[in-house]
Design a protein around this motif. Structure first.
Motif, PDB file in Angstrom:
ATOM      1  N   ASP A 138      54.322 -25.798 -25.620  1.00  0.00           N
ATOM      2  CA  ASP A 138      55.054 -24.741 -24.909  1.00  0.00           C
ATOM      3  C   ASP A 138      54.203 -24.123 -23.803  1.00  0.00           C
ATOM      4  N   ILE A 139      52.938 -23.848 -24.125  1.00  0.00           N
ATOM      5  CA  ILE A 139      52.050 -23.239 -23.131  1.00  0.00           C
ATOM      6  C   ILE A 139      51.798 -24.203 -21.986  1.00  0.00           C
ATOM      7  N   PHE A 140      51.535 -25.446 -22.321  1.00  0.00           N
ATOM      8  CA  PHE A 140      51.212 -26.443 -21.307  1.00  0.00           C
ATOM      9  C   PHE A 140      52.387 -26.673 -20.373  1.00  0.00           C
ATOM     10  N   ALA A 141      53.594 -26.691 -20.913  1.00  0.00           N
ATOM     11  CA  ALA A 141      54.781 -26.904 -20.088  1.00  0.00           C
ATOM     12  C   ALA A 141      55.053 -25.718 -19.171  1.00  0.00           C
ATOM     13  N   ALA A 142      54.645 -24.508 -19.599  1.00  0.00           N
ATOM     14  CA  ALA A 142      54.912 -23.310 -18.805  1.00  0.00           C
ATOM     15  C   ALA A 142      53.871 -23.065 -17.726  1.00  0.00           C
ATOM     16  N   MET A 143      52.751 -23.774 -17.777  1.00  0.00           N
ATOM     17  CA  MET A 143      51.701 -23.584 -16.770  1.00  0.00           C
ATOM     18  C   MET A 143      52.132 -24.171 -15.436  1.00  0.00           C
ATOM     19  N   ILE A 203      44.900 -12.761 -31.302  1.00  0.00           N
ATOM     20  CA  ILE A 203      45.541 -12.035 -30.205  1.00  0.00           C
ATOM     21  C   ILE A 203      46.566 -12.922 -29.512  1.00  0.00           C
ATOM     22  N   PHE A 204      46.192 -14.154 -29.269  1.00  0.00           N
ATOM     23  CA  PHE A 204      47.056 -15.050 -28.504  1.00  0.00           C
ATOM     24  C   PHE A 204      48.354 -15.350 -29.253  1.00  0.00           C
ATOM     25  N   ARG A 205      48.292 -15.491 -30.566  1.00  0.00           N
ATOM     26  CA  ARG A 205      49.485 -15.812 -31.349  1.00  0.00           C
ATOM     27  C   ARG A 205      50.478 -14.649 -31.410  1.00  0.00           C
ATOM     28  N   LEU A 206      50.011 -13.439 -31.145  1.00  0.00           N
ATOM     29  CA  LEU A 206      50.907 -12.279 -31.151  1.00  0.00           C
ATOM     30  C   LEU A 206      51.644 -12.087 -29.832  1.00  0.00           C
ATOM     31  N   LEU A 207      51.237 -12.820 -28.794  1.00  0.00           N
ATOM     32  CA  LEU A 207      51.887 -12.687 -27.492  1.00  0.00           C
ATOM     33  C   LEU A 207      53.275 -13.314 -27.510  1.00  0.00           C
ATOM     34  N   PRO A 208      54.244 -12.699 -26.807  1.00  0.00           N
ATOM     35  CA  PRO A 208      55.554 -13.345 -26.654  1.00  0.00           C
ATOM     36  C   PRO A 208      55.414 -14.655 -25.871  1.00  0.00           C
ATOM     37  N   LYS A 209      56.367 -15.553 -26.043  1.00  0.00           N
ATOM     38  CA  LYS A 209      56.281 -16.862 -25.385  1.00  0.00           C
ATOM     39  C   LYS A 209      56.201 -16.746 -23.870  1.00  0.00           C
ATOM     40  N   ASP A 210      56.923 -15.765 -23.309  1.00  0.00           N
ATOM     41  CA  ASP A 210      56.929 -15.658 -21.848  1.00  0.00           C
ATOM     42  C   ASP A 210      55.617 -15.107 -21.284  1.00  0.00           C
ATOM     43  N   ARG A 211      54.735 -14.573 -22.143  1.00  0.00           N
ATOM     44  CA  ARG A 211      53.447 -14.059 -21.679  1.00  0.00           C
ATOM     45  C   ARG A 211      52.300 -15.003 -22.010  1.00  0.00           C
ATOM     46  N   ALA A 212      52.521 -15.919 -22.924  1.00  0.00           N
ATOM     47  CA  ALA A 212      51.423 -16.767 -23.398  1.00  0.00           C
ATOM     48  C   ALA A 212      50.817 -17.594 -22.266  1.00  0.00           C
ATOM     49  N   ALA A 213      51.658 -18.263 -21.482  1.00  0.00           N
ATOM     50  CA  ALA A 213      51.146 -19.129 -20.415  1.00  0.00           C
ATOM     51  C   ALA A 213      50.425 -18.347 -19.323  1.00  0.00           C
ATOM     52  N   GLU A 238      41.087 -10.554 -20.419  1.00  0.00           N
ATOM     53  CA  GLU A 238      39.748  -9.965 -20.460  1.00  0.00           C
ATOM     54  C   GLU A 238      39.368  -9.580 -21.886  1.00  0.00           C
ATOM     55  N   LEU A 239      40.336  -9.038 -22.634  1.00  0.00           N
ATOM     56  CA  LEU A 239      40.077  -8.691 -24.027  1.00  0.00           C
ATOM     57  C   LEU A 239      39.712  -9.923 -24.843  1.00  0.00           C
ATOM     58  N   MET A 240      40.441 -11.006 -24.631  1.00  0.00           N
ATOM     59  CA  MET A 240      40.186 -12.228 -25.387  1.00  0.00           C
ATOM     60  C   MET A 240      38.817 -12.815 -25.055  1.00  0.00           C
ATOM     61  N   ILE A 241      38.383 -12.644 -23.812  1.00  0.00           N
ATOM     62  CA  ILE A 241      37.060 -13.126 -23.422  1.00  0.00           C
ATOM     63  C   ILE A 241      35.972 -12.356 -24.169  1.00  0.00           C
ATOM     64  N   GLU A 242      36.190 -11.040 -24.344  1.00  0.00           N
ATOM     65  CA  GLU A 242      35.178 -10.207 -24.997  1.00  0.00           C
ATOM     66  C   GLU A 242      35.167 -10.385 -26.511  1.00  0.00           C
ATOM     67  N   LEU A 243      36.301 -10.761 -27.102  1.00  0.00           N
ATOM     68  CA  LEU A 243      36.393 -10.863 -28.560  1.00  0.00           C
ATOM     69  C   LEU A 243      35.684 -12.105 -29.081  1.00  0.00           C
ATOM     70  N   LEU A 262      41.105 -22.667 -27.329  1.00  0.00           N
ATOM     71  CA  LEU A 262      42.437 -22.304 -27.814  1.00  0.00           C
ATOM     72  C   LEU A 262      43.303 -23.537 -28.064  1.00  0.00           C
ATOM     73  N   ILE A 263      43.205 -24.516 -27.180  1.00  0.00           N
ATOM     74  CA  ILE A 263      43.973 -25.749 -27.354  1.00  0.00           C
ATOM     75  C   ILE A 263      43.665 -26.377 -28.711  1.00  0.00           C
ATOM     76  N   GLN A 264      42.400 -26.316 -29.111  1.00  0.00           N
ATOM     77  CA  GLN A 264      41.989 -26.908 -30.382  1.00  0.00           C
ATOM     78  C   GLN A 264      42.510 -26.111 -31.575  1.00  0.00           C
ATOM     79  N   SER A 265      42.708 -24.788 -31.392  1.00  0.00           N
ATOM     80  CA  SER A 265      43.083 -23.944 -32.526  1.00  0.00           C
ATOM     81  C   SER A 265      44.589 -23.759 -32.679  1.00  0.00           C
ATOM     82  N   LEU A 266      45.371 -23.997 -31.624  1.00  0.00           N
ATOM     83  CA  LEU A 266      46.810 -23.789 -31.681  1.00  0.00           C
ATOM     84  C   LEU A 266      47.520 -24.994 -32.278  1.00  0.00           C
ATOM     85  N   THR A 267      48.736 -24.745 -32.760  1.00  0.00           N
ATOM     86  CA  THR A 267      49.553 -25.850 -33.281  1.00  0.00           C
ATOM     87  C   THR A 267      50.030 -26.718 -32.128  1.00  0.00           C
ATOM     88  N   ARG A 268      50.507 -27.910 -32.458  1.00  0.00           N
ATOM     89  CA  ARG A 268      50.970 -28.830 -31.419  1.00  0.00           C
ATOM     90  C   ARG A 268      52.149 -28.238 -30.646  1.00  0.00           C
TER      91      ARG A 268
END
Length: 440
Positions: free
Chosen positions: A84-89, A49-59, A36-41, A73-79
């Protein structure tokens, strides 16, 4: 609400580049609150904000974001981060995102998946869009009928963390055929030595993988379930659909229906992200068709120009009469479309609806006609307008015209959705502007 309260503080921390304080601020929040915070920002801050999240919370946080923000976000993140996020979804969330991404991005993301996850995702993608098979997830807990309750509970404890839900578990035989499903509460209350196959909980309710989204939504609404199993033609278990996916599908269906009712083609993207040319194209087609329809109105009025010339005063009431017919037709079509969508009406009910709407049209038309009659009579008697020596005939003509036009509008508006359903088209296609133009 939480996002609006914390947003100024987070923006200030981002501006000061105080990453430790920012990380502490979001650590105590739930995944939904972070989303919700990320939606408002602003867009440029949500990636921070997303890059500061631990790996287990990102997905999990990523899955709570709207599709359009997931794409950003997909466009702004590294490959590597994207992989990692896509595999955890979960597979169903993954498919929903892939449906919106360009083909080249989809191909790249699929190539990054492990073999097992790739097979599960491709299996869902192979089902046509807007079907139960496309919405389902293969991550569920399956039990064998010969298991004891104690063995079943141990099996559930060791189920993968990616399992969609543990609220309901499914009893299947060695061939994968669904026998029945159980709520976790039923297992907890049963004796540890009881055999799973003997426990009965839910009445049987299954969905075909080929079922439409509308059928899926109706099934959840009718049976009041949080999850339903999806089977193939042979009764073998393929996956489950959870209520969160159904709510998303229902929101999308409702949005499309509202847009069609407004007289434009359905728009798949948010308004602010839809290009100007796309908006014009989606609206222009219907407007052109409605304009051509209104030309017929002008032609019809031209046919009676001699009659209107003899009583020019009647022309003053033509817009009033036409708009009343269009309004009554729009009301009727909106009521019937919604009733059909909620399965309150079936095709066989068309005659019942016609009789009811005819009576409604007569009553409403008579009431509006009375108002029109009083308008002419009072204005004439008070002396505000001179309608001539035959003002009572003018008033009676307005009254009779309103009765006829409102009746026709009500009947046309109520029966058109049945016609659309009979020819296997979406009843929402007969929009309010379309009905109003037809009545005109």
């Amino acid at each position: 609400m939480l996002g609006q309260l914390l947003q100024p503080d987070l923006e200030e921390l981002i501006e000061q580049k105080d990453w430790d304080a920012l990380r502490d601020a979001i650590t105590g929040l739930t995944d939904q609150d972070v989303a919700e915070l990320m939606i408002e920002l602003p867009t440029e801050d949500e990636g921070v904000i997303f890059r500061l999240l631990p790996k287990d919370r990102a997905a999990p946080v990523f899955s709570y974001l709207p599709i359009e923000q997931q794409e950003e976000l997909i466009q702004s993140l590294t490959r590597e981060q994207t992989r990692d996020i896509f595999a955890a979804m979960t597979p169903d969330d993954r498919v929903r995102l892939l449906d919106e991404l360009p083909a080249e991005v989809t191909r790249r993301l699929l190539e990054a998946l492990p073999a097992q996850e790739l097979a599960a995702t491709r299996a869902l993608l192979n089902y046509p869009a807007e079907t139960a098979g496309h919405l389902m997830t293969p991550n569920y807990v399956a039990l064998r009928p010969e298991m004891t309750v104690q063995q079943a509970m141990e099996h559930i404890r060791h189920s993968p963390r990616t399992t969609e839900t543990l609220n309901v578990v499914y009893v299947v035989d060695e061939m994968g055929t669904l026998l029945h499903d159980l709520r976790l509460a039923a297992l907890v209350r049963a004796e540890p030595s009881a055999v799973v196959g003997t426990l009965k909980d839910f009445p049987p309710m299954r969905l075909s993988a080929k079922a439409s989204v509308e059928e899926v939504i109706n099934a959840f609404d009718r049976f009041d379930r949080v999850t339903l199993p999806v089977l193939d033609d042979e009764g073998k278990m393929l996956g489950i659909i959870t209520v969160d996916d159904v709510l998303e599908a229902a929101r999308k269906e409702a949005t499309e229906d509202m847009q069609k009712l407004g007289g434009l083609e359905a728009i798949d993207t948010p308004y602010t992200q839809t290009s100007f040319l796309t908006l014009v194209k989606k609206r222009g087609g219907w407007l052109s068709a409605l304009f051509l329809g209104e030309m017929l109105t002008a032609t019809a009025m031209g046919h009676y120009q001699d009659e209107l010339a003899r009583a020019v005063v009647l022309a003053l009431f033509v817009p009033l009469i036409i708009s009343s017919g269009g309004n009554s037709g729009s009301q009727a079509t909106t009521l019937i479309i919604r009733a059909l969508a909620l399965s309150e009406l079936k095709l066989r009910d068309w005659w019942k609806v016609a009789r009811r709407e005819l009576a409604s049209g007569l009553l409403l038309g008579s009431w509006l006609g009375l108002l029109g009659f009083l308008r002419v009579f009072v204005w004439q008697r008070v002396g505000w307008v001179d309608y001539g020596e035959h003002y009572l005939l003018v008033a009676g003509t307005v009254w009779a015209s309103l009765v006829g036009v409102v009746c026709f509008g009500t009947l046309a508006g109520s029966l058109l959705p049945f016609v659309m359903r009979a020819v296997r088209l979406d009843p929402a296609t007969c929009s309010a502007p379309f009905v109003a133009t037809l009545v005109d």
